[in-house]
Motif scaffolding. Sequence first.
Motif, mmCIF file in Angstrom:
data_model
loop_
_atom_site.group_PDB
_atom_site.id
_atom_site.type_symbol
_atom_site.label_atom_id
_atom_site.label_comp_id
_atom_site.label_asym_id
_atom_site.label_seq_id
_atom_site.Cartn_x
_atom_site.Cartn_y
_atom_site.Cartn_z
ATOM 1 N N SER A 1 0.523 5.859 0.172
ATOM 2 C CA SER A 1 -0.355 7.024 0.337
ATOM 3 C C SER A 1 -0.156 8.014 -0.810
ATOM 4 O O SER A 1 0.885 8.025 -1.465
ATOM 5 C CB SER A 1 -0.050 7.719 1.661
ATOM 6 N N THR B 1 0.847 -1.201 0.000
ATOM 7 C CA THR B 1 0.000 0.000 0.000
ATOM 8 C C THR B 1 0.877 1.245 0.000
ATOM 9 O O THR B 1 2.045 1.209 0.404
ATOM 10 C CB THR B 1 -0.935 0.065 1.241
ATOM 11 N N GLN C 1 -13.102 6.482 -7.592
ATOM 12 C CA GLN C 1 -12.722 6.546 -6.187
ATOM 13 C C GLN C 1 -11.687 5.451 -5.927
ATOM 14 O O GLN C 1 -11.991 4.266 -6.062
ATOM 15 C CB GLN C 1 -13.985 6.334 -5.332
ATOM 16 N N GLY D 1 -8.442 3.967 -3.356
ATOM 17 C CA GLY D 1 -7.784 4.074 -2.056
ATOM 18 C C GLY D 1 -8.757 4.275 -0.900
ATOM 19 O O GLY D 1 -9.930 4.576 -1.108
ATOM 20 N N SER D 2 -8.263 4.078 0.322
ATOM 21 C CA SER D 2 -9.085 4.252 1.519
ATOM 22 C C SER D 2 -8.361 5.196 2.470
ATOM 23 O O SER D 2 -7.136 5.141 2.589
ATOM 24 C CB SER D 2 -9.264 2.912 2.236
ATOM 25 N N PRO D 3 -9.130 6.043 3.177
ATOM 26 C CA PRO D 3 -8.514 6.962 4.143
ATOM 27 C C PRO D 3 -7.764 6.160 5.214
ATOM 28 O O PRO D 3 -8.270 5.147 5.691
ATOM 29 C CB PRO D 3 -9.716 7.690 4.758
ATOM 30 N N TYR E 1 -3.528 3.760 -1.095
ATOM 31 C CA TYR E 1 -3.861 2.959 -2.266
ATOM 32 C C TYR E 1 -3.252 1.578 -2.130
ATOM 33 O O TYR E 1 -2.122 1.440 -1.655
ATOM 34 C CB TYR E 1 -3.340 3.612 -3.539
ATOM 35 N N HIS E 2 -3.988 0.576 -2.607
ATOM 36 C CA HIS E 2 -3.413 -0.743 -2.775
ATOM 37 C C HIS E 2 -2.615 -0.703 -4.079
ATOM 38 O O HIS E 2 -3.169 -0.466 -5.149
ATOM 39 C CB HIS E 2 -4.533 -1.795 -2.833
#
Lengths: 244, 244
Positions: free
Chosen positions: A67, A65, A91, A93-95, A99-100
Amino acid sequence: MWPFGLLVIWSFILNDQWTEGPINQATKIQGGFVPKKSDIPKATVTRLSKYLRFLEYENERGRETISSREVGERLQYTDTQVRKDLTYFGQFGSPGVGYHVEELIGEIRKILGTDRKWQVAVVGIGNLGRALAANKSFLQKGFEVVALYDNAPDVIGMEVAGMTVQNVDAFSDYIRENEISLAVIAVPATEAQKVVDLMVKAEIKGFLNFAPIHPVAPDDVFFVTVDLAVLFEQLTFRIGHGSR
Amino acid sequence: MWPFGLLVIWSFILNDQWTEGPINQATKIQGGFVPKKSDIPKATVTRLSKYLRFLEYENERGRETISSREVGERLQYTDTQVRKDLTYFGQFGSPGVGYHVEELIGEIRKILGTDRKWQVAVVGIGNLGRALAANKSFLQKGFEVVALYDNAPDVIGMEVAGMTVQNVDAFSDYIRENEISLAVIAVPATEAQKVVDLMVKAEIKGFLNFAPIHPVAPDDVFFVTVDLAVLFEQLTFRIGHGSR
């Protein structure tokens, strides 16, 4: 044989028919952007390639992952820029997690169209054409040079990078049958329009153009023209003005 | 001999240390812009080259004056864009008359730094290096390839485009004595940093880099890196999205 000489009369580094900024303003709805396809800035597409190179590099090193901040830092953009560029396409990635890496590589390839393989023909087997033909690293990026063309009797039939140079006048059937949709034009100005006309008939949709003209073609055919003088002038400007 | 292979690992079409937009906002004073040097957008510099090509083309055909509207129309920019780009550098042209073609050519050359001649060394005399060495059209634009370098015994001493290929390990004195300030890097990734280190010592200030790395150098040394995969990806993006 077509020489690589006379490279620059007034061609352009990028197709001038593709304007510099967004063509229309994105429509702002409920705080988010709903971009039309024509809204995507050229610079965003170039940056996507840069993000992709960096992510591939990190992925090869086992990174899982990442950022937007780190992507930005390493490529010297702001994290806002990175997120904004990706937001055009959905959309990701996750907060808190970011990103994966492998997933984002897949998504960017899908956006750029390189989730499939592109077969490339090179026209004009001078020194530049030979250099491109021998370049196996394109393969990794989704591009494979599969056919070489020239118009000179002493070059036609020659083996270059494991391929036999074919006569440019006879390429239509081969290109259609082999689903080649990209071509590199490495011929002189006087030959470029003729080559483009033939290739458009053979359903080539995109040209990387090193010839010193801006060829005419239907609206669904795309050009990226490389003008080395423009690149040199960017260097001399920066040397003169001291700006990085 | 250095091959042109392995072109793209994660290099970039343009130096990523040069950010995409203006670095700082221009200060607006009395309706006019007083730009800092660092304010000039990269896209403006690219467009200046395009304006220059078009003006040279018109000048050769005897054209004496031209309007921003016509420059814009022919290159598919707005006339406002043309005027804004030039405004960064001073006041050119007269209302109702337009620009004096020959004068504006001189001014843009001065801005780009090509009002003087630049001598260029090419390092790596593979197919790409040969293509560049043979390219006499640079001369017209202010660039002249005057020295060729390689590290392979079978290439050193060879005549290419009227020049003798020299040993890359021995170029410092020649480059300093002949006031060469630009170099083209057409060597593989593994050699590029070494070549840049040597050339920076020899006071080369600008590199057109075809090698698949982003070399490290002092702040007053500039790079334009050409990444063909990025160019191809712009094509495939446009084919996929149908945007010109």
